[in-house]
Write a protein that holds these residues in place. Structure first.
Motif, short mmCIF file in Angstrom:
data_model
loop_
_atom_site.label_atom_id
_atom_site.label_comp_id
_atom_site.label_asym_id
_atom_site.label_seq_id
_atom_site.Cartn_x
_atom_site.Cartn_y
_atom_site.Cartn_z
N VAL A 34 0.87 -1.83 0.12
CA VAL A 34 -0.43 -0.13 0.03
C VAL A 34 1.35 1.07 0.23
N ASP A 35 2.35 1.15 0.72
CA ASP A 35 3.31 2.06 0.56
C ASP A 35 3.14 2.74 -0.65
N LEU A 89 -7.30 2.36 -2.44
CA LEU A 89 -7.36 0.75 -2.31
C LEU A 89 -8.84 -0.20 -2.52
N GLU A 90 -10.19 0.61 -2.46
CA GLU A 90 -11.56 0.42 -2.66
C GLU A 90 -11.51 -0.32 -4.31
N ILE A 91 -11.08 0.75 -5.36
CA ILE A 91 -10.99 0.71 -6.34
C ILE A 91 -9.91 -0.98 -7.06
N VAL A 92 -8.60 -0.20 -6.21
CA VAL A 92 -7.62 -1.13 -6.35
C VAL A 92 -8.15 -2.78 -6.86
N GLU A 106 -0.28 -5.86 0.96
CA GLU A 106 -0.32 -5.62 2.38
C GLU A 106 -0.09 -3.82 2.97
N GLY A 107 0.02 -3.84 4.06
CA GLY A 107 0.53 -2.65 4.24
C GLY A 107 -0.07 -2.34 5.87
N ASP A 108 0.46 -1.04 6.51
CA ASP A 108 -0.02 -0.01 8.04
C ASP A 108 -1.11 0.03 7.18
N ASN A 109 -1.12 0.63 6.22
CA ASN A 109 -2.76 2.31 6.21
C ASN A 109 -3.63 1.44 5.87
N ILE A 110 -3.82 -0.38 5.34
CA ILE A 110 -4.66 -1.05 5.42
C ILE A 110 -5.78 -0.99 5.93
N LEU A 111 -6.75 -0.42 7.10
CA LEU A 111 -8.09 -0.49 7.77
C LEU A 111 -8.82 -1.54 8.16
N PRO A 112 -9.65 -1.90 8.72
CA PRO A 112 -10.91 -2.88 8.92
C PRO A 112 -11.65 -2.50 8.56
N GLU A 113 -12.29 -1.09 8.78
CA GLU A 113 -13.30 -0.29 7.78
C GLU A 113 -13.23 -0.57 6.51
#
Length: 204
Positions: A34-35, A89-92, A106-113
């Protein structure tokens, strides 16, 4: 394997990159950080429709001595900056599922929501999108992992390193709580030797 996209989230130093690489090799799948999205936005000097979201996107890149702020403020900054990437990220994710191009992200910026985004809810319901979060419960171990990677920390003072580790540990706790709220799996990061296999088995 029912899923088309597997998302691996967690704070820095929890072993996400290593696990994604190993899982990709075992499954014969590519993996993405995600970086890459965040850096592409920042390098292109993207301005988002919401002025506050734009400030959040550049918070860590443009705030002088950012790691001298309170750990709780930094945790909130990590959450806010991650939210700025949700639409991208949603559209990817949707594109890779729609084009039948399996991928690990993978990435720090992936949120559960992210699983609550309208475009992705049907994929979650049909098992095409899976998400797992990694948790390092030991704050001292998290700091040691961050120092060992030495990504952008060479000029940090010991206090700044301690604050960064504390902020990312708090962020990890927040991710775990929100993943639990949404009934998403959370795995202990260690032992790293079995992490990729545990991820694969969890998301079968």
């Amino acid at each position: 394997m029912k899923w088309k996209v597997l998302l691996i989230g967690g704070a820095s130093g929890s072993g996400k990159t290593m696990a994604a690489r190993q899982a990709g090799l075992r499954l014969g799948l590519p993996w993405l950080q995600v970086d890459d999205l965040r850096l592409a936005f920042q390098h292109s000097q993207v301005v988002l429709p919401d002025p506050q979201a734009t400030r959040d996107l550049y918070f860590f890149a443009e705030t002088t001595h950012v790691w001298r702020q309170a750990a709780e403020t930094l945790r909130d900054g990590l959450i806010a900056s991650s939210r700025t990437l949700l639409p991208a990220l949603e559209i990817v994710v949707a594109n890779h599922i729609d084009t039948d191009a399996p991928l690990i992200i993978e990435g720090d910026n992936i949120l559960p929501e992210l699983v609550e985004r309208p475009l992705l809810q049907p994929y979650v319901a049909h098992g095409q999108l899976q998400m797992v979060f990694l948790q390092e419960t030991d704050a001292d171990r998290l700091r040691a992992n961050i120092e060992a990677r030495a990504r952008g920390t060479a000029q940090f003072s010991p206090q700044e390193l301690q604050t960064e580790a504390r902020a990312k540990w708090l962020y990890s706790q927040w991710l775990t709580a929100d993943a639990t709220r949404l009934h998403l799996p959370v795995l202990e990061a260690r032992p790293w030797e079995t992490l990729a296999e545990r991820i694969i088995l969890t998301c079968m």
